[in-house]
Write a protein that holds these residues in place. Structure first.
Motif, short mmCIF file in Angstrom:
data_model
loop_
_atom_site.label_atom_id
_atom_site.label_comp_id
_atom_site.label_asym_id
_atom_site.label_seq_id
_atom_site.Cartn_x
_atom_site.Cartn_y
_atom_site.Cartn_z
N THR A 15 0.80 -1.23 0.00
CA THR A 15 0.00 0.00 0.00
C THR A 15 0.83 1.27 0.00
O THR A 15 0.35 2.30 -0.45
CB THR A 15 -0.97 0.04 1.19
OG1 THR A 15 -0.21 -0.04 2.40
CG2 THR A 15 -1.99 -1.07 1.11
N ASN A 58 -0.66 5.01 -6.04
CA ASN A 58 -1.37 6.27 -6.22
C ASN A 58 -2.84 6.04 -5.88
O ASN A 58 -3.25 4.93 -5.56
CB ASN A 58 -1.17 6.82 -7.64
CG ASN A 58 -1.81 5.95 -8.71
OD1 ASN A 58 -2.88 5.39 -8.51
ND2 ASN A 58 -1.15 5.84 -9.86
N SER A 59 -3.67 7.05 -6.01
CA SER A 59 -5.06 6.99 -5.59
C SER A 59 -5.86 5.91 -6.32
O SER A 59 -6.59 5.13 -5.70
CB SER A 59 -5.72 8.35 -5.79
OG SER A 59 -7.06 8.30 -5.41
N SER A 60 -5.75 5.84 -7.64
CA SER A 60 -6.53 4.85 -8.38
C SER A 60 -6.01 3.43 -8.11
O SER A 60 -6.80 2.48 -8.04
CB SER A 60 -6.53 5.15 -9.88
OG SER A 60 -5.24 5.02 -10.41
N GLU A 61 -4.71 3.28 -7.96
CA GLU A 61 -4.15 1.96 -7.62
C GLU A 61 -4.61 1.53 -6.23
O GLU A 61 -4.92 0.35 -6.01
CB GLU A 61 -2.63 2.00 -7.67
CG GLU A 61 -2.06 2.15 -9.07
CD GLU A 61 -0.57 2.44 -9.07
OE1 GLU A 61 0.08 2.07 -10.07
OE2 GLU A 61 -0.05 3.02 -8.10
N HIS A 62 -4.66 2.48 -5.30
CA HIS A 62 -5.12 2.18 -3.96
C HIS A 62 -6.57 1.72 -3.98
O HIS A 62 -6.94 0.75 -3.32
CB HIS A 62 -4.95 3.39 -3.04
CG HIS A 62 -5.31 3.10 -1.62
ND1 HIS A 62 -6.56 3.35 -1.12
CD2 HIS A 62 -4.59 2.57 -0.60
CE1 HIS A 62 -6.61 2.98 0.14
NE2 HIS A 62 -5.42 2.51 0.48
N HIS A 63 -7.41 2.41 -4.73
CA HIS A 63 -8.82 2.04 -4.86
C HIS A 63 -8.95 0.62 -5.42
O HIS A 63 -9.76 -0.17 -4.94
CB HIS A 63 -9.58 3.04 -5.73
CG HIS A 63 -11.01 2.69 -5.94
ND1 HIS A 63 -11.95 2.84 -4.94
CD2 HIS A 63 -11.67 2.18 -7.00
CE1 HIS A 63 -13.12 2.43 -5.39
NE2 HIS A 63 -12.97 2.03 -6.63
N GLU A 64 -8.16 0.31 -6.44
CA GLU A 64 -8.20 -1.03 -7.04
C GLU A 64 -7.77 -2.08 -6.01
O GLU A 64 -8.37 -3.15 -5.92
CB GLU A 64 -7.29 -1.08 -8.27
CG GLU A 64 -7.17 -2.45 -8.91
CD GLU A 64 -8.48 -3.00 -9.47
OE1 GLU A 64 -8.61 -4.23 -9.56
OE2 GLU A 64 -9.37 -2.20 -9.81
N GLN A 108 -10.57 -2.76 -3.56
CA GLN A 108 -11.60 -3.61 -4.17
C GLN A 108 -11.14 -5.06 -4.25
O GLN A 108 -11.92 -5.97 -4.00
CB GLN A 108 -11.98 -3.07 -5.56
CG GLN A 108 -12.66 -1.71 -5.52
CD GLN A 108 -13.86 -1.67 -4.58
OE1 GLN A 108 -14.71 -2.55 -4.60
NE2 GLN A 108 -13.91 -0.65 -3.73
#
Length: 156
Positions: free
Chosen positions: A6, A10-16, A19
Motif C-alpha cells: 500500500t 497512487n489513488s486509483s491503484e489504492h482504490h483497485e 476492491q
C-alpha cells in the motif's frame, strides 16, 4: 507470502487494491466456511474459489495469505474468540460468524498486515451483513470491538 504494497500506490491503484482485498475477504470467508464445515483441504478450496471468481493478482495473494494465516493459527484464534464471546463455545457459534471472527482477528493481529484495525472490523461487519443472520453484524462488531486491544498485541 503476502507482501505489503500500500505504501507504493497512487489513488486509483489504492482504490483497485481496496476492491481486490474486499473480494479476497469475501472469498476467504466462503473458503473458510467450506474448510470448517466439510473439511476440504485449504489449498484446493482456495484454488477452486480463484477459478470461479478471480480478485486480481494482489487479491489472490491476499486471499491465500488470509486463509493460510487463519488455518495456521486456528487454535490461537479460537482461544481469543472463546475469551471474548464466552457465552458461546466456539464450536457452537454459527459457522459463518466464527469464520468471520477468525478472519478479522487474524487480519488485525498479523505482524505483516497493513490493514488498519477499524477497516478490518468494518469489513468483517459487512461480511456478517452479507453472509450471516440478522444478529451477526452486531455480534461480530461487539466481539471485535471488545477484543481489539488484545488482538493488536498478538503478532500472528
Amino acid at each position: 507470502m503476502y507482501m505489503n504494497v500500500t505504501h507504493k500506490l497512487n489513488s486509483s491503484e489504492h482504490h483497485e487494491l481496496v476492491q481486490q482485498r474486499r473480494l479476497a475477504r469475501k472469498l476467504a470467508v466462503q473458503a473458510l466456511f467450506e474448510i470448517d464445515s466439510v473439511g476440504h483441504l485449504p489449498g484446493s478450496v482456495v484454488d477452486e474459489r480463484l477459478a470461479y471468481s478471480y480478485p486480481g493478482e494482489q487479491g489472490a495473494l491476499y486471499l491465500r495469505w488470509l486463509v493460510s494465516g487463519v488455518v495456521h493459527h486456528l487454535e490461537m484464534l479460537n482461544t481469543l474468540i472463546a475469551k471474548y464471546a464466552p457465552e458461546w463455545p466456539v464450536d457452537q457459534l454459527a459457522i459463518i460468524d466464527r469464520n468471520i471472527l477468525r478472519l478479522a482477528f487474524f487480519e488485525i493481529g498479523a505482524h505483516d498486515s497493513d490493514t488498519p484495525p477499524k477497516v478490518a472490523i468494518n469489513e468483517a461487519v459487512e461480511l456478517a451483513k452479507v453472509f450471516g443472520s440478522d444478529s451477526s453484524p452486531r455480534f461480530v462488531n461487539g466481539v471485535l470491538g471488545s477484543a481489539l486491544d488484545e488482538i493488536r498485541k498478538q503478532e500472528f
